[in-house]
Every structure is written in structure tokens, then in C-alpha cells.
Design a protein around this motif. Structure first.
Motif, PDB file in Angstrom:
ATOM      1  N   LEU A   1       0.901  -1.185   0.172  1.00  0.00           N
ATOM      2  CA  LEU A   1       0.034   0.045  -0.022  1.00  0.00           C
ATOM      3  C   LEU A   1       0.890   1.166  -0.025  1.00  0.00           C
ATOM      4  N   ARG A   2       2.108   1.086   0.267  1.00  0.00           N
ATOM      5  CA  ARG A   2       3.009   2.242   0.176  1.00  0.00           C
ATOM      6  C   ARG A   2       4.321   1.884  -0.264  1.00  0.00           C
ATOM      7  N   THR A   3       5.214   2.911  -0.647  1.00  0.00           N
ATOM      8  CA  THR A   3       6.661   2.581  -0.870  1.00  0.00           C
ATOM      9  C   THR A   3       7.446   3.505  -0.097  1.00  0.00           C
ATOM     10  N   PRO A   4       8.516   3.245   0.390  1.00  0.00           N
ATOM     11  CA  PRO A   4       9.013   1.949  -0.008  1.00  0.00           C
ATOM     12  C   PRO A   4       8.195   0.737   1.196  1.00  0.00           C
ATOM     13  N   THR A   5       8.542  -0.401   0.493  1.00  0.00           N
ATOM     14  CA  THR A   5       8.071  -1.406   1.300  1.00  0.00           C
ATOM     15  C   THR A   5       9.120  -2.456   1.171  1.00  0.00           C
ATOM     16  N   THR A   6       9.946  -2.935   2.180  1.00  0.00           N
ATOM     17  CA  THR A   6      10.709  -4.039   2.255  1.00  0.00           C
ATOM     18  C   THR A   6      10.300  -5.256   2.765  1.00  0.00           C
ATOM     19  N   VAL A   7      10.507  -6.383   1.755  1.00  0.00           N
ATOM     20  CA  VAL A   7      10.047  -7.781   2.027  1.00  0.00           C
ATOM     21  C   VAL A   7      11.436  -8.556   2.282  1.00  0.00           C
ATOM     22  N   ALA A   8      11.516  -9.344   3.332  1.00  0.00           N
ATOM     23  CA  ALA A   8      12.468 -10.393   3.256  1.00  0.00           C
ATOM     24  C   ALA A   8      12.052 -11.615   2.955  1.00  0.00           C
ATOM     25  N   TYR A   9      12.758 -12.146   2.049  1.00  0.00           N
ATOM     26  CA  TYR A   9      12.359 -13.644   1.478  1.00  0.00           C
ATOM     27  C   TYR A   9      13.390 -14.535   1.711  1.00  0.00           C
ATOM     28  N   ALA A  10      13.152 -15.817   2.171  1.00  0.00           N
ATOM     29  CA  ALA A  10      13.932 -16.830   2.330  1.00  0.00           C
ATOM     30  C   ALA A  10      14.201 -17.653   0.825  1.00  0.00           C
ATOM     31  N   PRO A  11      15.162 -18.383   0.629  1.00  0.00           N
ATOM     32  CA  PRO A  11      15.615 -18.892  -0.571  1.00  0.00           C
ATOM     33  C   PRO A  11      14.451 -19.592  -1.430  1.00  0.00           C
ATOM     34  N   ASP A  12      13.356 -20.168  -0.551  1.00  0.00           N
ATOM     35  CA  ASP A  12      12.397 -20.944  -1.175  1.00  0.00           C
ATOM     36  C   ASP A  12      11.339 -19.868  -1.455  1.00  0.00           C
ATOM     37  N   GLY A  13      11.363 -18.543  -1.392  1.00  0.00           N
ATOM     38  CA  GLY A  13      10.401 -17.625  -1.867  1.00  0.00           C
ATOM     39  C   GLY A  13       9.428 -17.333  -0.642  1.00  0.00           C
ATOM     40  N   ALA A  14       9.618 -18.014   0.709  1.00  0.00           N
ATOM     41  CA  ALA A  14       8.852 -17.591   1.876  1.00  0.00           C
ATOM     42  C   ALA A  14       8.944 -16.344   2.113  1.00  0.00           C
ATOM     43  N   GLU A  15       7.828 -15.629   2.616  1.00  0.00           N
ATOM     44  CA  GLU A  15       8.101 -14.146   3.106  1.00  0.00           C
ATOM     45  C   GLU A  15       8.376 -14.211   4.752  1.00  0.00           C
ATOM     46  N   LEU A  16       9.535 -13.741   5.166  1.00  0.00           N
ATOM     47  CA  LEU A  16      10.025 -13.697   6.501  1.00  0.00           C
ATOM     48  C   LEU A  16       9.323 -12.535   7.374  1.00  0.00           C
ATOM     49  N   LEU A  17       9.561 -11.328   6.766  1.00  0.00           N
ATOM     50  CA  LEU A  17       9.151 -10.158   7.324  1.00  0.00           C
ATOM     51  C   LEU A  17       8.882  -9.109   6.408  1.00  0.00           C
ATOM     52  N   ARG A  18       8.190  -7.984   6.867  1.00  0.00           N
ATOM     53  CA  ARG A  18       7.824  -6.926   6.071  1.00  0.00           C
ATOM     54  C   ARG A  18       8.005  -5.618   6.865  1.00  0.00           C
ATOM     55  N   VAL A  19       8.623  -4.645   6.008  1.00  0.00           N
ATOM     56  CA  VAL A  19       8.778  -3.303   6.702  1.00  0.00           C
ATOM     57  C   VAL A  19       8.028  -2.330   5.734  1.00  0.00           C
ATOM     58  N   GLY A  20       7.274  -1.636   6.388  1.00  0.00           N
ATOM     59  CA  GLY A  20       6.702  -0.383   5.557  1.00  0.00           C
ATOM     60  C   GLY A  20       7.502   0.855   6.001  1.00  0.00           C
ATOM     61  N   GLY A  21       7.803   1.566   4.890  1.00  0.00           N
ATOM     62  CA  GLY A  21       8.738   2.824   5.412  1.00  0.00           C
ATOM     63  C   GLY A  21       9.975   2.563   5.320  1.00  0.00           C
ATOM     64  N   VAL A  22      10.824   3.625   5.752  1.00  0.00           N
ATOM     65  CA  VAL A  22      12.288   3.343   5.854  1.00  0.00           C
ATOM     66  C   VAL A  22      12.649   2.525   6.914  1.00  0.00           C
ATOM     67  N   PRO A  23      13.209   1.533   6.656  1.00  0.00           N
ATOM     68  CA  PRO A  23      13.371   0.544   7.871  1.00  0.00           C
ATOM     69  C   PRO A  23      14.449   1.284   8.828  1.00  0.00           C
ATOM     70  N   LYS A  24      14.326   0.967  10.041  1.00  0.00           N
ATOM     71  CA  LYS A  24      15.454   1.303  11.116  1.00  0.00           C
ATOM     72  C   LYS A  24      16.468   0.147  11.137  1.00  0.00           C
ATOM     73  N   ARG A  25      17.634   0.259  10.880  1.00  0.00           N
ATOM     74  CA  ARG A  25      18.771  -0.638  10.756  1.00  0.00           C
ATOM     75  C   ARG A  25      18.949  -1.633  11.767  1.00  0.00           C
ATOM     76  N   ASP A  26      18.944  -1.049  12.977  1.00  0.00           N
ATOM     77  CA  ASP A  26      18.982  -1.911  13.991  1.00  0.00           C
ATOM     78  C   ASP A  26      18.058  -2.766  14.524  1.00  0.00           C
ATOM     79  N   VAL A  27      16.758  -2.234  14.228  1.00  0.00           N
ATOM     80  CA  VAL A  27      15.581  -3.308  14.536  1.00  0.00           C
ATOM     81  C   VAL A  27      15.482  -4.485  13.327  1.00  0.00           C
ATOM     82  N   LEU A  28      15.921  -4.055  12.236  1.00  0.00           N
ATOM     83  CA  LEU A  28      15.667  -4.975  10.883  1.00  0.00           C
ATOM     84  C   LEU A  28      16.929  -5.993  11.161  1.00  0.00           C
TER      85      LEU A  28
END
Length: 137
Positions: A101-128
Motif C-alpha cells: 500500500l506504500r513505498t518503500p516497502t521492504t520484504v525479506a524472503y527465504a530462498p524458497d520464496g517464503a516471506e520472512l518479514l515486512r517493513v513499511g517505510g524506511v527501515p530502522k537498521r538496528d531493528v531490521l
């Protein structure tokens, strides 16, 4: 005098909404199972890396540039993390299928394509980094 009260009420509501939206920015969320992954995203996932961070951006998104710097730096300093970017400007069907619904959106994927987590907006480095740690062991 009524106009002044209306103005103050509108300012108060806008301030509260601004703080609520700001609090959600960069927050890491657990993923929900998704339907089939679009081919454009599937092609970006690195099968040899435990985590691929896919940044979903648009052409005129100013925070996307800041996110690109953060994620590129994180990937270059962290073993097992790759960073890829997908411009959704001309791909509204991909955005809809991923429920972006917004950009930027960051999605972390495993090698098999499974979504691990998602961040809406600018990610906070330490939290990520902390959220990715279990997936990098």
C-alpha cells in the motif's frame, strides 16, 4: 469564535494522526502467508542466500532512496543477506498481489520464496538486523 475551536480541533486530530503514522514507519511486521509469488519478485530472490531483501519502490519516492542506501549497506556488511530492488511504478498488478500500500516497502524472503518479514517505510537498521538474526543462523 466557533471557527477558532474548529481549527484547534482539526490541528489536534492532525497531530495525533501524524504521531500514529510516524510510529508505524519502519516497524518490522511478521509476515502473513501469501498466495503465489509474482514472477518479477521470484526472479529477484537469491537461492544461495538465506535472506533476500526485496525493496519495493516507485520512481518518484524520496524515502526509497534513503532505504536503498540503508539496505545496500546492510547487505554489504552482513553475510547471507542480499538486497534487490523492484520498481512498482509500471507494475500495479504486482503491488496488488503483494498487498503493498506504500513505498518503500521492504520484504525479506527465504530462498524458497517464503516471506520472512515486512517493513513499511524506511527501515530502522538496528531493528531490521535484530529481526533478521534468527534467519541468518
Amino acid at each position: 469564535m466557533t471557527g477558532v475551536w474548529v481549527l484547534l480541533a482539526v490541528l489536534a486530530v492532525a497531530t495525533v494522526l501524524g504521531f500514529l503514522l510516524r510510529g508505524r514507519d519502519g516497524r518490522v511486521r511478521a509476515s502473513k502467508p501469501a498466495a503465489a509469488l509474482p514472477a518479477q519478485v521470484r526472479d529477484l530472490i537469491d537461492p544461495s542466500s538465506p535472506v533476500t531483501l526485496v525493496q519495493l519502490s516507485t520512481t518518484f519516492c524520496a524515502p526509497c532512496r534513503h532505504t536503498r542506501v540503508i539496505l545496500s549497506d546492510l547487505a554489504s556488511r552482513t553475510d547471507g543477506v542480499r538486497h534487490r530492488e523492484l520498481d512498482l511504478t509500471d507494475l500495479p498488478e504486482v503491488a496488488a498481489s503483494l498487498k503493498v500500500l506504500r513505498t518503500p516497502t521492504t520484504v525479506a524472503y527465504a530462498p524458497d520464496g517464503a516471506e520472512l518479514l515486512r517493513v513499511g517505510g524506511v527501515p530502522k537498521r538496528d531493528v531490521l538486523v535484530e529481526a533478521l538474526r534468527p534467519h541468518l543462523a
